[in-house]
Design an enzyme around this catalytic site. Structure first.
Site, PDB file in Angstrom:
ATOM      1  N   GLU A  72       0.895  -1.130  -0.138  1.00 43.92           N
ATOM      2  CA  GLU A  72       0.005  -0.132   0.043  1.00 43.92           C
ATOM      3  C   GLU A  72       0.759   1.220  -0.118  1.00 43.92           C
ATOM      4  OE1 GLU A  72      -3.855   2.096   2.297  1.00 43.92           O
ATOM      5  OE2 GLU A  72      -2.849   0.299   3.191  1.00 43.92           O
ATOM      6  N   ALA A 115       2.023  -0.246  10.645  1.00 41.43           N
ATOM      7  CA  ALA A 115       1.593  -1.494  10.353  1.00 41.43           C
ATOM      8  C   ALA A 115       0.579  -1.515   9.256  1.00 41.43           C
ATOM      9  CB  ALA A 115       0.775  -2.082  11.700  1.00 41.43           C
ATOM     10  N   GLU A 122      -2.678  -3.816   7.097  1.00 46.31           N
ATOM     11  CA  GLU A 122      -3.681  -4.825   7.245  1.00 46.31           C
ATOM     12  C   GLU A 122      -3.722  -5.951   6.192  1.00 46.31           C
ATOM     13  OE1 GLU A 122      -5.474  -1.484   4.820  1.00 46.31           O
ATOM     14  OE2 GLU A 122      -4.097  -1.747   6.405  1.00 46.31           O
ATOM     15  N   HIS A 138      -6.606  -1.709  15.324  1.00 39.47           N
ATOM     16  CA  HIS A 138      -6.983  -1.103  14.145  1.00 39.47           C
ATOM     17  C   HIS A 138      -6.333  -1.979  12.963  1.00 39.47           C
ATOM     18  CE1 HIS A 138      -6.917   2.676  11.346  1.00 39.47           C
ATOM     19  NE2 HIS A 138      -5.935   1.838  10.714  1.00 39.47           N
ATOM     20  N   GLU A 139      -5.378  -2.704  12.654  1.00 39.57           N
ATOM     21  CA  GLU A 139      -5.269  -3.457  11.670  1.00 39.57           C
ATOM     22  C   GLU A 139      -6.222  -4.539  11.523  1.00 39.57           C
ATOM     23  OE1 GLU A 139      -3.318  -2.127   9.655  1.00 39.57           O
ATOM     24  OE2 GLU A 139      -2.489  -0.605  10.986  1.00 39.57           O
ATOM     25  N   HIS A 162      -9.528  -3.457  10.133  1.00 41.92           N
ATOM     26  CA  HIS A 162      -9.444  -3.554   8.812  1.00 41.92           C
ATOM     27  C   HIS A 162      -9.928  -4.631   8.260  1.00 41.92           C
ATOM     28  CE1 HIS A 162      -7.924   0.398   7.618  1.00 41.92           C
ATOM     29  NE2 HIS A 162      -6.924   0.413   8.050  1.00 41.92           N
ATOM     30  N   GLU A 183      -9.798   4.390   6.469  1.00 42.71           N
ATOM     31  CA  GLU A 183      -8.756   4.548   7.476  1.00 42.71           C
ATOM     32  C   GLU A 183      -9.487   5.506   8.660  1.00 42.71           C
ATOM     33  OE1 GLU A 183      -6.208   3.326   7.892  1.00 42.71           O
ATOM     34  OE2 GLU A 183      -5.388   2.408   5.968  1.00 42.71           O
TER      35      GLU A 183
END
Length: 883
Positions: free
Chosen positions: A127, A269, A271, A304-305, A308, A327
């Site tokens: 990404e 990080a 995802e 968070h990851e 996702h 995001e």
């Protein structure tokens, strides 16, 4: 200025791809310098595409070895190729298979995009546009395909081979020293979510049972010997999965979930589906090496990851302009998780502090942009606080406006409609509009307009009519490309506090049952009835909207809110507002009434005595003054960082001296006892104790030095050890230098701890710090190619050291400019992030402003800048749109 291609990409120019990809089979033979990649891609024309369009595949520094169409090798006159693209002019108009062989050098890949090596291990980062550095491809987020990946490597070089999805096969290659593993991901995904890892890694694992009863193998892979430091991350992953099932009804969808920690990583990080790759600073933790803040960050970023998986992977973004859709929404989700796991008021204040320090600053800088930008030159530069933090605030406002029940119904509908697709902001808002029957087109302006709205409120009490009226006015300053702004839909959560501290019992028909008023015009008023005496308005409770509030309450009324408001955020805000008034006056050379300083100090002392032990983490926030960067942002123009530093030092001294008795008492009461635990309550006690130590040192450097040295020597955990060293860095002398040297020697083999050591020294606001920083660049642990090392030393100097980075002689600016140019040759993403430290240059007084501009122009004049750096420097130097 000459840079790489600076073509502007515009949202209005979006069109579907001319071709689609259904399946991707990758065969990757890992080698340090000659990795061979064979991609077999099942493609077909897109019915929505152009009927006669050529097939143009993206590349980036690729070396093509062969290409075949439906198994037939193509001759060189049947395609055009460069390191940046592969074009087949006469592509078939029916389904076909394209096989592409490329060769890449992971060891030479210092950009850390695509396939590269970190500490001898192979890993990927795709990404936003890194997959094109692995093979030629339609590298865009709306191209979703099912991937099968075969990875082959020398068993000695890479005994662990990991890919996306589920493992389906592994074995030895023809009895040789090489082995292979095959991974299959059944869920269609865009190329930016592709990942593979190969290397020598240790493993910690456990089994998670989903709400439907499926067993999922969870594993975290780390550098061998550091497995025990991954235990907290593994626990946070399990808690995240359970929380997402409970709160959003989202169940994990593969048989395995793997996380790999690497030491060279541009981001926090990533995802990737089923195979998250992390910067090791957000995985590894032990009481000896990690602070309470590290533990909290690990918990939040793991969550968070993982979140996702649904908001980003199962539902991805149609194009990079929709980045906030994955995001911002996922930041909101991880914030809610952390709030449930810890103290919600404390976490909310921390969120807002970050928003104001990073995103409000961004909104007032040449780098301002909407949450959904309308154009970009380099997408890597739009992974910003605006997209992430402001994007999260938009989701939070939506929930505030429609209510918790309808928000959950809207999320369920969004998942139902968009699962397996590449969605847009309109798809997201459409689900909530359909659930509630509301027209959300006005609310959508939050995605379209840049800048931070300012809301001005005036209160009017009519004792005869027993009414209290609040008059509201809003406006958003001009920002690059948007000189005129429309009214925003702003949810205002509010209450009235009586002068005696009771919550005023009043009525207002404009408020909903939760006390929320939707302010969606340029001006508006609301009236409360049955108000016998003038109350104190408590506005934007819980920070219900990302705005700047102008409400000219006298200091006496701010102290009423500090003492009595039932909203914890506004209690904290009252103390901050009063402190900010005093700090800005002192920094501008305006006499601050000693009675006001004494009143604030007295209120803080009373607060400590009455409330500190109820929530020590909250108390630590209340007694901490606004930062120098906060004060600079509040002043806004002709900023003198030296004057701000002197003002804040003076205030810390006054408050520390006035509150010395309760500060010492709490410091002693909260002394470390028992084994270390990173839980919120224990962390809160340490936070308050260390805030007391900081103010005691400000009041009496001799006493503070003695306390800090004693704590440094006796501390049983990194939180207390680092806090004491931080205090010592504010106290010049041989004691400080000896403590710094001993700390560095003690942790010479711990890179993540040395990052903290670099940061503390880079932030010392004294003459000589720039020379200290340049000296530390020669330290054996420092590497200009490692993002963590560069951010901890160079980034901390530029972002945290307001005085020395913004030196009037321009030396700080020239230093950073030279580093940016040096890093740009290795890692353009990292260089561009460093360059954003110049975002405040127009705020400075004229001498500093001129020096900063010269430094920026020296970068702009350098030939062959990367797109990343060229984009940031050009936007930083663009003429102000406000003229």
């Amino acid at each position: 200025m000459r840079t790489d291609t600076q073509q502007i990409v515009r949202l209005e120019d979006y069109r579907p791809s001319d071709f689609l990809i259904d399946r991707v089979e990758l065969d990757v033979k890992l080698h340090p310098t000659e990795t061979k990649v064979v991609a077999t891609v099942a493609m077909r024309p897109n019915p929505e595409g152009r009927p006669d369009a050529p097939l143009v595949l993206d590349g980036d520094e690729l070396n093509l070895k062969a290409v075949a169409l439906n198994g037939r090798p193509l001759s060189t006159d049947e395609f055009e190729v460069s390191p940046q693209s592969l074009t087949i002019a006469q592509a078939p108009r029916q389904p076909f298979t394209l096989t592409i062989e490329t060769e890449i050098n992971p060891t030479a890949n210092t950009k850390l995009m695509g396939l590269y090596r970190s500490s001898g291990n192979y890993c990927t980062q795709c990404e936003a546009e890194g997959f094109r550095r692995i093979t030629y491809f339609l590298d865009r987020p709306d191209i979703m395909a099912v991937y099968t990946t075969r990875i082959e490597a020398d068993r000695e070089d890479a005994p662990v081979l990991l890919g996306n999805g589920n493992p389906v096969e592994s074995g030895t290659v023809d009895g040789s020293d090489r082995h292979f593993a095959v991974w299959h991901d059944p869920h269609p995904k865009p190329s930016y979510l592709f990942a593979l890892v190969g290397g020598r890694l240790g493993r910690v694992s456990k089994t998670f049972t989903t709400m439907s009863g499926r067993a999922v193998d969870l594993a975290i892979y780390v550098e061998p010997g550091k497995e025990s430091r991954a235990d907290y991350a593994l626990d946070a992953l399990e808690r995240s999965m359970r929380w997402d099932e409970k709160v959003f009804g989202r169940e994990y969808d593969l048989d395995v979930f793997n996380i790999v920690a690497v030491s060279d990583f541009n981001m926090g990080a990533m995802e990737n589906k089923g195979l998250n790759i992390f910067n090791d600073k957000y995985v590894l933790a032990s009481p000896e090496t990690a602070t309470d803040m590290d533990y909290a960050h690990i918990e939040a970023i793991i969550a968070h990851e993982y979140f996702h998986n649904w908001t980003g992977n199962r539902v991805t973004c149609r194009d990079w302009f929709q980045l906030c859709l994955k995001e911002g929404l996922t930041v909101f989700r991880d914030q809610e998780f952390s709030s449930d796991e810890r103290s919600r008021p404390v976490h909310r204040i921390a969120e807002v502090k970050t928003l104001r320090a990073r995103q409000f600053l961004e909104d007032s800088s040449p780098l301002a942009h909407p949450v959904r930008p309308t154009q970009y030159r380099e997408i890597n530069n739009f992974y910003t606080a605006t997209v992430y933090e402001k994007g999260a605030e938009i989701v939070r406002m939506l929930k505030t406006i429609i209510g918790e029940a309808d928000f959950r119904r809207g999320m369920d509908l969004y998942f139902e409609r968009c699962d397996g697709t590449a969605a847009t902001v309109e798809d997201f808002l459409g689900a909530f509009a359909d659930v509630t029957g509301r027209d959300l087109s006005h609310f959508a302006r939050w995605y379209e307009q840049s800048g931070t709205p300012r809301v001005t409120v005036k209160g009017h009490h009519d004792p005869d009519a027993k009414t209290f009226r609040l008059d509201f006015e809003q406006g958003t300053p001009p920002t690059p490309g948007q000189p005129k702004k429309d009214a925003m839909a702003i949810p205002v959560a509010l209450g009235l506090v009586a002068q005696d501290g009771t919550l005023a019992n009043t009525a207002c028909e404009r408020l909903d049952s939760r006390g929320v008023f939707l302010f969606d015009k340029l001006t508006d008023s609301i009236t409360f009835t049955d108000v016998t005496s003038r109350p104190v308005p408590s506005l934007f409770r819980g920070f219900s909207a990302p705005v700047k509030l102008s409400l000219d309450l006298p200091n006496e009324e701010l102290l009423v809110l500090l003492r009595h408001d039932t909203d914890a955020f506004n209690r904290w805000q009252a103390a901050q507002t009063m402190a900010m008034r005093l700090l800005t006056a002192l920094a501008k050379g305006i006499h601050a009434d000693d009675r006001d300083i004494d009143a604030l100090a007295g209120a803080l002392c009373s607060f400590m005595a009455r409330d500190a032990l109820d929530d020590p983490a909250f108390a630590a926030l209340v007694v901490t003054l606004p930062s120098e960067a906060d004060v600079a942002q509040e002043i806004g123009q002709d900023v003198d960082p030296d004057a701000i530093h002197r003002a804040r030092s003076q205030m810390r001294h006054r408050i520390g001296r006035s509150c010395a008795e309760p500060l010492q008492r709490f410091y002693d009461t909260l002394s470390d006892s028992g084994p270390y635990s990173p839980d919120a309550a224990s962390a809160g006690r340490r936070s308050l104790r260390n805030a007391c130590l900081d103010l005691l040192a400000a009041a009496d450097p001799g006493t503070g030095e003695a306390l800090a040295v004693r704590q440094l020597e006796s501390a049983s955990n990194m939180t207390d050890r680092l806090a004491s060293l931080s205090v010592l860095t504010t106290l010049p002398g041989s004691v400080r230098e000896e403590a710094i040297a001993r700390f560095g020697d003690r942790y010479r083999n711990e890179p993540l701890v040395l990052d903290k050591w670099f940061t503390l020294q880079a932030a010392i606001p004294e003459d000589g710090t720039l020379e200290r920083v340049t000296g530390l660049m020669q330290h054996p642990a420092f590497s200009i190619s490692n993002p963590n090392r560069v951010r901890s030393l160079i980034g901390s100097f530029a972002m945290l050291n307001q005085v020395q980075f913004n030196r009037a002689d321009g030396a700080g600016y020239r230093f950073l400019a030279s580093i940016v140019l040096r890093v740009d040759e290795l890692n353009p993403q990292l260089a561009a992030r460093l360059l954003t430290a110049f975002s405040t240059w127009r705020m400075m007084e004229s001498t500093r402003r001129s020096q900063a501009e010269q430094a920026l122009r020296s970068i702009a004049q350098k030939p062959n800048l990367s797109r990343d750096v060229g984009d940031i420097v050009s936007r930083s130097l663009e003429e102000e749109q406000t003229k």
